[in-house]
Enzyme design. Structure first.
Site, PDB file in Angstrom:
ATOM      1  N   LYS A  54     -19.633  33.408 -31.447  1.00  0.00           N
ATOM      2  CA  LYS A  54     -20.081  32.312 -32.034  1.00  0.00           C
ATOM      3  C   LYS A  54     -21.617  33.505 -32.023  1.00  0.00           C
ATOM      4  CE  LYS A  54     -19.884  31.514 -27.189  1.00  0.00           C
ATOM      5  NZ  LYS A  54     -17.916  31.531 -26.599  1.00  0.00           N
TER       6      LYS A  54
ATOM      7  N   ASP B  92     -26.173  29.583 -24.612  1.00  0.00           N
ATOM      8  CA  ASP B  92     -25.096  28.950 -25.634  1.00  0.00           C
ATOM      9  C   ASP B  92     -24.462  28.126 -26.816  1.00  0.00           C
ATOM     10  OD1 ASP B  92     -21.535  30.351 -25.732  1.00  0.00           O
ATOM     11  OD2 ASP B  92     -21.554  28.260 -25.170  1.00  0.00           O
TER      12      ASP B  92
ATOM     13  N   LYS C  51     -24.660  27.508 -30.951  1.00  0.00           N
ATOM     14  CA  LYS C  51     -23.397  26.817 -31.490  1.00  0.00           C
ATOM     15  C   LYS C  51     -23.799  25.496 -32.676  1.00  0.00           C
ATOM     16  CE  LYS C  51     -19.790  27.517 -27.786  1.00  0.00           C
ATOM     17  NZ  LYS C  51     -19.234  27.349 -26.106  1.00  0.00           N
TER      18      LYS C  51
HETATM   19  N1  HSE Z   1     -18.837  30.341 -21.997  1.00  0.00           N
HETATM   20  C1  HSE Z   1     -18.726  28.722 -22.990  1.00  0.00           C
HETATM   21  C2  HSE Z   1     -18.007  28.118 -22.987  1.00  0.00           C
HETATM   22  C3  HSE Z   1     -17.238  29.325 -23.223  1.00  0.00           C
HETATM   23  O1  HSE Z   1     -18.749  27.136 -21.402  1.00  0.00           O
HETATM   24  O2  HSE Z   1     -18.550  26.947 -23.374  1.00  0.00           O
HETATM   25  C4  HSE Z   1     -16.761  28.534 -24.365  1.00  0.00           C
HETATM   26  O3  HSE Z   1     -17.193  28.380 -26.041  1.00  0.00           O
END
Ligand code: HSE
Length: 409
Positions: free
Chosen positions: A100, A196, A200
């Site tokens: 991502k 993260d 996304k």
């Molecule tokens: N580190 C990410 C999560 C992994 O915990 O969702 C999956 O994208």
């Protein structure tokens, strides 16, 4: 026989090799030919792996092999993965990824490069782990104007918040468990600081905006590091859960995208997603609400999405625009977050007077919370949709001792 290579033999890369081996026969039947991992590129050695004989450190064995038409990139990060992805696409090899960071940072260039070389850049696994969401959003929901996407898209933080709420675990031990289970990023700050999730929701927002690129680094983002067990106590009394939500909204005030912890009523379907599970609710102007739920991280779940993309690419050797063109549309693609309307739970010391709160938030709807911890004053602001992020920020400046502010979904 369709030969592929895997770049990066970490948790997901290893899962890809395992899924292909585990479901070898049914994949072959579906494709009408055998799917074979020919090479695994990694600088490390894996003497104990059943795939050890496939591992190479020589990149030319992948990029210069005309037999390898699909490359799985599971290196992660936006440095070597970026170079290798460009190399593969420039050689006309389709690249399938769960990365991502790379998609959200360089998606415009990489999708364009794929098109120029008559191949594909596919990234179903980059959002929601094993949950189908990229292709459904791009294809099945294409007839809709997407009005809202609200998602729990980070498994690690959802695991931590669930452990804190249900088992009274402290933050650090819950994070260690998530790391041990292989959910967390190499640097877990990307999980707990919301980065993260930011990447996304930027990918999903870009698709919802028909390819107008949303830069993740510009998004308003709050992680979960300041969520306390006391906040959990409030959530319980309010019949709610605290969830890290990644949100895209496209309404009368423009389009917004952001990430922050929210109180979500236990009656809302999103509140049902616990532990490593992710849930994404898409609201379209024709379909209404559509909910996607499943394992958002982990070896085999993420590999399931990667191998699905590989099979799609194998079936459509010719370019088949699975992803619409992405283009730079400037920062104006999103409205300033200051204009976004929100409601929040505000916790202050009980020494703060009611008048001081009213003066800080003039003409903003205010109601007492159903629960107040000892020594605290707790109010809900903006329930009538009459408060913006800017008004909240100005009001908070009146207090030196805010205990916490949590947005309410
Ligand atoms: N580190 C990410 C999560 C992994 O915990 O969702 C999956 O994208």
């Amino acid at each position: 026989m369709k030969s592929i290579a895997i770049l990066g033999f970490g948790v997901v890369g290893c899962g890809v090799a395992e899924v292909i081996a585990m479901n070898h026969d049914r994949i072959a039947k579906r494709l009408g030919e055998e799917l074979v991992v020919k090479k695994i590129l990694d600088i490390r050695e894996f003497p104990d792996s059943p795939f050890a004989s496939l591992v190479t450190t020589k990149k030319e064995e992948v990029f210069e092999d005309p037999d390898i038409s699909i490359v799985v990139e599971t290196i992660g990060g936006a440095r070597i993965a970026y170079e290798y992805t460009k190399m593969a696409l420039s050689a006309g090899k389709t690249v399938v990824t769960s990365n991502k960071e790379l998609v959200s940072t360089h998606g415009v260039e990489l999708v364009k490069l794929a098109r120029e070389h008559n191949c594909n850049y596919l990234f179903e696994a980059s959002v929601g782990g094993g949950i189908p969401i990229i292709r459904p959003l791009h294809r099945c929901l294409a007839a809709n104007k997407v009005e809202r996407i609200a998602g729990i898209v980070n498994g690690t933080t959802n695991y931590i918040l669930t452990q804190m709420a249900e088992n009274g675990s402290d933050f650090d031990s819950a994070l260690k468990e998530a790391q041990a289970k292989g959910y967390a990023e190499a640097n877990p700050s990307a999980d707990i600081d919301g980065i993260d999730a930011q990447r996304k929701i930027a990918i999903l927002s870009t698709i919802a905006l028909d390819g107008a690129y949303v830069d993740p680094t510009k998004l308003f983002t709050v992680g979960i590091t300041s969520v306390t067990t006391k906040d959990m106590e409030y959530a319980k009394e309010m019949n709610a859960s605290i969830k890290l939500l990644a949100v895209f909204e496209n309404g009368e005030d423009g389009a917004f995208a952001y990430v922050a912890p929210h109180l979500v009523s236990k009656e809302h379907p999103l509140a049902c997603a616990n532990d490593v599970f992710n849930a994404i609710m898409v609201t379209g102007n024709a379909v209404g609400d559509a909910m996607f739920y499943g394992q958002g991280a982990g070896k085999l779940a993420t590999a399931s999405a990667v191998v699905g993309d590989v099979m799609d690419a194998a079936e459509h050797a010719e370019r088949d625009a699975h992803v619409a063109e992405w283009f730079n549309a400037g920062d104006e693609v999103l409205a300033p977050i200051e204009k976004h309307h929100i409601s929040v739970l505000l916790r202050l010391p009980d020494s703060v007077s009611d008048d001081a709160v009213s003066e800080a938030f003039p003409e903003i709807s205010m109601q007492p919370c159903v629960y107040e911890a000892e020594g605290e004053k707790a109010v809900i602001l903006g329930k009538d949709g009459d408060m913006t992020e800017a008004q909240l920020a100005v009001g908070l400046e009146s207090f030196e001792n805010v205990i916490s502010v949590i947005r309410i979904f």
